[in-house]
Design an enzyme around this catalytic site. Structure first.
Site, PDB file in Angstrom:
ATOM      1  N   HIS A   1      72.122  73.265  69.972  1.00 31.95           N
ATOM      2  CA  HIS A   1      71.822  72.915  68.516  1.00 31.95           C
ATOM      3  C   HIS A   1      72.603  71.714  68.010  1.00 31.95           C
ATOM      4  O   HIS A   1      73.898  71.584  68.402  1.00 31.95           O
ATOM      5  CB  HIS A   1      72.066  73.957  67.530  1.00 31.95           C
ATOM      6  CG  HIS A   1      71.260  75.146  67.737  1.00 31.95           C
ATOM      7  ND1 HIS A   1      69.627  75.170  67.296  1.00 31.95           N
ATOM      8  CD2 HIS A   1      71.155  76.165  68.449  1.00 31.95           C
ATOM      9  CE1 HIS A   1      69.090  76.331  67.752  1.00 31.95           C
ATOM     10  NE2 HIS A   1      70.066  77.082  68.475  1.00 31.95           N
TER      11      HIS A   1
ATOM     12  N   HIS B   1      74.268  78.038  72.466  1.00 29.49           N
ATOM     13  CA  HIS B   1      73.942  79.434  72.410  1.00 29.49           C
ATOM     14  C   HIS B   1      73.721  79.965  73.819  1.00 29.49           C
ATOM     15  O   HIS B   1      72.831  79.577  74.368  1.00 29.49           O
ATOM     16  CB  HIS B   1      72.682  79.687  71.511  1.00 29.49           C
ATOM     17  CG  HIS B   1      73.245  79.414  70.079  1.00 29.49           C
ATOM     18  ND1 HIS B   1      72.159  79.447  69.029  1.00 29.49           N
ATOM     19  CD2 HIS B   1      74.357  79.368  69.371  1.00 29.49           C
ATOM     20  CE1 HIS B   1      72.746  79.194  67.900  1.00 29.49           C
ATOM     21  NE2 HIS B   1      74.231  79.075  68.172  1.00 29.49           N
TER      22      HIS B   1
ATOM     23  N   HIS C   1      61.853  72.371  70.780  1.00 28.77           N
ATOM     24  CA  HIS C   1      62.726  72.645  69.487  1.00 28.77           C
ATOM     25  C   HIS C   1      63.915  72.398  70.044  1.00 28.77           C
ATOM     26  O   HIS C   1      65.252  72.333  69.471  1.00 28.77           O
ATOM     27  CB  HIS C   1      62.729  74.103  69.159  1.00 28.77           C
ATOM     28  CG  HIS C   1      61.417  74.329  68.580  1.00 28.77           C
ATOM     29  ND1 HIS C   1      60.803  73.979  67.441  1.00 28.77           N
ATOM     30  CD2 HIS C   1      60.334  75.397  68.829  1.00 28.77           C
ATOM     31  CE1 HIS C   1      59.343  74.214  67.100  1.00 28.77           C
ATOM     32  NE2 HIS C   1      59.097  75.289  68.084  1.00 28.77           N
TER      33      HIS C   1
ATOM     34  N   THR D   1      68.167  82.614  65.214  1.00 26.56           N
ATOM     35  CA  THR D   1      68.065  81.317  64.165  1.00 26.56           C
ATOM     36  C   THR D   1      66.840  80.707  64.349  1.00 26.56           C
ATOM     37  O   THR D   1      66.907  79.838  63.647  1.00 26.56           O
ATOM     38  CB  THR D   1      69.494  80.558  64.406  1.00 26.56           C
ATOM     39  OG1 THR D   1      69.205  80.064  65.667  1.00 26.56           O
ATOM     40  CG2 THR D   1      70.586  81.469  64.208  1.00 26.56           C
ATOM     41  N   THR D   2      65.902  81.281  64.825  1.00 27.48           N
ATOM     42  CA  THR D   2      64.371  80.602  64.908  1.00 27.48           C
ATOM     43  C   THR D   2      63.480  81.749  64.554  1.00 27.48           C
ATOM     44  O   THR D   2      63.920  82.881  64.827  1.00 27.48           O
ATOM     45  CB  THR D   2      64.074  79.889  66.500  1.00 27.48           C
ATOM     46  OG1 THR D   2      64.214  80.984  67.258  1.00 27.48           O
ATOM     47  CG2 THR D   2      65.075  78.738  66.452  1.00 27.48           C
TER      48      THR D   2
ATOM     49  N   HIS E   1      70.869  77.303  75.399  1.00 28.65           N
ATOM     50  CA  HIS E   1      70.425  76.355  74.924  1.00 28.65           C
ATOM     51  C   HIS E   1      71.451  75.546  73.733  1.00 28.65           C
ATOM     52  O   HIS E   1      72.107  76.201  73.459  1.00 28.65           O
ATOM     53  CB  HIS E   1      68.954  76.718  74.141  1.00 28.65           C
ATOM     54  CG  HIS E   1      69.184  77.496  73.033  1.00 28.65           C
ATOM     55  ND1 HIS E   1      69.206  78.894  73.095  1.00 28.65           N
ATOM     56  CD2 HIS E   1      69.483  77.409  71.631  1.00 28.65           C
ATOM     57  CE1 HIS E   1      69.215  79.343  72.016  1.00 28.65           C
ATOM     58  NE2 HIS E   1      69.623  78.593  71.099  1.00 28.65           N
TER      59      HIS E   1
END
Length: 268
Positions: free
Chosen positions: A139, A156, A111, A224-225, A137
């Protein structure tokens, strides 16, 4: 309640509260902090959800009952932050960031590309509580929006306290100069999902991953996952950092789009 903390050189802190009493969001939110709970947790769920099609964000709540907060939650992340809805007021405490250069291992969890801590020497203190850095990580595009607009990417930095409560620092990323603090990581970006972590030979200078201006929006939200767990302390910096077009392109070659859309804000 949404508030904006402005850390200045002098020991003066301002807080801006969103005019709407609560910044709690409904719908869905995707903090890759989900992966924060443990690498095991991330691997268990990694094959069951995605960012598109039948397993995309609008279907996360259907995939597993454990993801019910993704559709029924009351303070979901990410959100759109409208600057016009912010008002000034004094804050009781400032955000304290205790970062130093540190070694990380990296992984592609299917992801995102995630850097996992090797030790617990870095932390933040929010509202008097200490949260240890667990991982960071990326996005693309950004998950949070400012005035309805996304940045090219968002970083994040995920932290946990002794009870497992989560606090995340969100940093917007715009195209600009090469980010040398991420060079060692970008040189070994794993293009495929990894079974084992890759060790970085050089420490990451975490302070350099934060904007010089520490003005930030604070609110209570969620991962958010999946499973979109709520009760997450969010700090989203107003000013972005930069990455080169080449660096952004390299990430997008692996993950063309790995963001959760903004969630509705429930106002009290």
């Amino acid at each position: 309640m949404m508030k904006k903390i402005v850390n200045q050189i002098l020991p003066v802190t301002l807080s801006l509260a969103l005019a709407a009493c609560s910044v709690q969001s409904a719908g869905q939110r995707e903090e890759h902090a989900a992966d924060t709970n443990e690498k095991k947790e991330s691997k268990l769920s990694s094959d069951h959800w995605s960012y598109e099609g039948d397993t995309g964000p609008e279907h996360w709540g259907e995939i597993d009952p454990a993801n019910s907060a993704c559709v029924n939650g009351s303070e979901q992340s990410p959100i759109n932050i409208e600057f016009s809805q912010v008002q000034t007021k004094k804050a009781a405490e400032a955000l304290n960031i205790n970062y130093q250069p540190a070694l990380f291992t990296i992984m592609n969890n299917g992801h995102t590309v995630q850097a996992n801590t090797v030790d617990d020497g870095n932390s933040v203190v929010i509202e008097g509580k200490e949260y240890k850095l667990v991982q960071f990580h990326f996005h693309t595009p950004s998950e949070h929006q400012f005035n309805g607009q996304n940045y090219e990417m968002e970083l994040h930095l995920v932290h946990k306290d002794m009870r497992g409560k989560i606090a995340v620092l969100g940093v917007m990323i715009k195209e600009g100069e090469e980010n040398e603090s991420l060079t060692s990581l970008w040189n070994v970006l794993p293009k495929e999902k990894t079974e084992n972590d890759i060790s970085l030979n050089e420490p990451v200078h975490l302070e350099a991953l934060l904007p010089d201006d520490r003005s930030a929006f604070h609110y209570d939200g969620s991962l958010t996952t999946p499973p979109c767990t709520e009760g997450v302390k969010w700090t989203v910096f107003e000013k972005p950092i930069e990455m080169s077009k080449k660096q952004i392109h390299a990430f997008r070659q692996i993950f063309p789009d790995n963001h959760r859309p903004v969630q509705a804000i429930i106002k009290e």
